[in-house]
Design an enzyme around this catalytic site. Structure first.
Site, short mmCIF file in Angstrom:
data_model
loop_
_atom_site.label_atom_id
_atom_site.label_comp_id
_atom_site.label_asym_id
_atom_site.label_seq_id
_atom_site.Cartn_x
_atom_site.Cartn_y
_atom_site.Cartn_z
N CYS A 46 -0.32 -8.10 -21.06
CA CYS A 46 -1.66 -8.22 -21.65
C CYS A 46 -1.61 -8.84 -23.04
CB CYS A 46 -2.34 -6.86 -21.71
SG CYS A 46 -1.44 -5.63 -22.66
N ASN A 47 -0.46 -8.76 -23.71
CA ASN A 47 -0.37 -9.27 -25.07
C ASN A 47 0.49 -10.52 -25.22
OD1 ASN A 47 -2.00 -7.60 -26.68
ND2 ASN A 47 -0.50 -5.95 -26.58
N ARG A 48 1.21 -10.89 -24.19
CA ARG A 48 2.10 -12.04 -24.35
C ARG A 48 2.32 -12.77 -23.03
NH1 ARG A 48 5.98 -11.03 -27.40
NH2 ARG A 48 5.46 -8.88 -27.90
N SER A 101 5.57 -6.57 -30.71
CA SER A 101 4.39 -6.05 -30.02
C SER A 101 3.26 -5.86 -31.02
CB SER A 101 4.71 -4.71 -29.36
OG SER A 101 5.68 -4.87 -28.35
N ASP A 107 6.11 1.35 -25.98
CA ASP A 107 7.11 1.65 -24.96
C ASP A 107 7.06 0.75 -23.74
OD1 ASP A 107 7.93 3.90 -26.48
OD2 ASP A 107 6.25 5.05 -25.66
N GLN A 112 8.16 -3.85 -18.79
CA GLN A 112 7.62 -5.16 -18.41
C GLN A 112 8.73 -6.21 -18.33
OE1 GLN A 112 4.84 -5.16 -21.63
NE2 GLN A 112 3.15 -4.38 -20.38
N GLY A 177 -8.23 1.00 -12.77
CA GLY A 177 -6.89 0.43 -12.59
C GLY A 177 -5.83 1.51 -12.72
N GLY A 179 -2.23 0.80 -12.49
CA GLY A 179 -0.91 0.20 -12.58
C GLY A 179 -0.11 0.91 -13.66
N VAL A 181 -0.11 0.56 -16.99
CA VAL A 181 -0.92 1.02 -18.12
C VAL A 181 -1.89 2.10 -17.68
CG1 VAL A 181 -2.56 0.33 -19.92
CG2 VAL A 181 -0.71 -1.22 -19.26
#
Length: 401
Positions: A46-48, A101, A107, A112, A177, A179, A181
């Protein structure tokens, strides 16, 4: 050469979502990129979004090829960065430890990276240097967290979202969701004093590991029917489209706090037009001041030497790998010489016991000098004198006589 193409830090969410790769597309794109590179591992969270690759295509030429294969708008190139081998190795080790991050030291990144590596192994897109680099990085990430005891200072987008919800006195929470997260959000929420948790998933039957009476599992349509009754909604799917649109939210009603942890975003930002809605996207969540942030930063800096250790481990492996062919040749030639000497002795001596003793002595003597030569070669290679040493050893051990 190992290289990296990634999205620049602090690039806005509206740009990042145009450069994301859905899980379904990752396999397809990896296979396409293998037509131009020797190895590919795609890290997409989600961030990269980061493309790790190994091959002869380098620099600007490789960047343009990746944009072409991934169907990215070349006008967005300025939002990306390129790293050569040395910086890529350092970057990955820092990433796996949580230094890059948005939420420092979170964590989830280790899991990932493991997932990205596993996918690459599954489809055969990494079988050499990138494979070894990711193995070393995963080992580094585990050691960093264990020795640094980062679990004593928990922090993640999931924990922050739940923490803010609890601070806002939210009792009825919807999680969309389930998954990696989503499961963390559910875990943190159920450990808090909430009354009800509605878990929205695509396939209800697949959720078989929750036994808390406060939880009700439902479909997306069922979730949208009751969304206006919630105190808080936390959405974290991997869907490529919006999950919550403006039409799903009533203009009038009680206040709802919504946390959108997804990339691309799950929630239509237009719902901010309603005064009853307080919407946080992943960037806003990351910027929320957490009391553990400074403690975690201080702890992480104390253990940064672990990163240097694993960078050195990989570089040493790669350095020695470059002389592996000469080592194999020396051992092969040694076996050939031993065999020839043993046959010569057998022709001159007919005592079976003497022949066996002679074979042992010939082999042990040859092995001693070959192994010592290999040790010296490795030492000189690590000092940067490998080429000169190889020339000498080739004359001694590989020259035909």
């Amino acid at each position: 050469m190992i290289q990296l193409l990634g999205i620049r830090k602090n690039t806005g969410v509206e740009i990042r979502e145009k450069l994301t790769l859905s899980p379904k597309k990752r396999k397809e794109y990896t296979k396409e990129l293998l037509q131009y590179f020797d190895e590919i591992i795609i890290l997409s969270t989600c961030n990269r979004t980061e493309i790790y690759y190994n091959g002869s295509l380098k620099g600007e030429e490789s960047l343009l090829k990746i944009f072409e294969v991934l169907n990215w708008d070349i006008d967005l190139k300025e939002n990306c960065f390129y790293l050569d081998e040395r910086d890529t190795i350092k970057h990955l080790m820092e990433v796996v430890c949580g230094f890059h991050s948005k939420i420092l030291g979170e964590d989830q990144i280790l899991g990932q990276i493991k997932e990205a590596y596993s996918l690459a192994m599954e489809i055969g897109s990494s079988n050499s240097e990138l494979q070894r680099l990711f193995q070393e990085a995963i080992t580094c990430g585990k050691k960093f967290r264990t020795e640094g005891k980062l679990y004593e200072i928990p922090v993640s987008s999931a924990s922050i979202a739940v923490s803010e919800a609890i601070k806002s006195n939210c009792k009825k929470i919807m999680v969309i969701g389930y998954g990696e997260v989503g499961s963390l959000v559910v875990k943190y929420a159920l450990s808090s004093n909430i009354e009800k948790l509605n878990l929205v998933v695509r396939t209800v039957e697949k959720v078989t590991n929750i036994y808390d009476e406060r939880v009700e599992v439902m479909t997306y349509d069922e979730g949208r029917e009751i969304i206006n009754e919630m105190d808080c909604v936390i959405s974290c799917t991997s869907a490529p489209h919006l999950i919550i649109e403006k039409r799903h939210i009533n203009e009038e009603g009680k206040d709802i706090v919504i946390f959108d942890l997804a990339m691309p975003r799950d929630v239509d930002e237009k719902i901010k037009d309603f005064s009853r809605i307080k919407l946080f996207d992943i960037d806003e969540i990351s910027s929320i001041d957490d009391e553990n942030k400074n403690l975690r930063k201080e702890r992480m800096l104390q253990y940064k030497n672990i990163i240097k250790e694993h960078i050195n481990n990989f570089c040493e492996w790669k350095n020695l790998r470059e002389v592996s062919d000469i080592i194999k040749s020396m051992k092969k030639n040694s076996s050939k010489v031993i065999n020839e000497r043993q046959k010569t002795f057998e022709h001159k001596c007919h005592d079976k016991k003497d022949i066996e003793i002679a074979e042992i002595l010939i082999k042990s003597t040859s092995d001693y000098y070959v192994n010592r030569a290999i040790e010296v070669l490795k030492e000189e290679q690590l000092k940067g004198h490998g080429k000169e040493c190889i020339k000498i050893l080739e004359k001694i051990f590989l020259k035909e006589v």
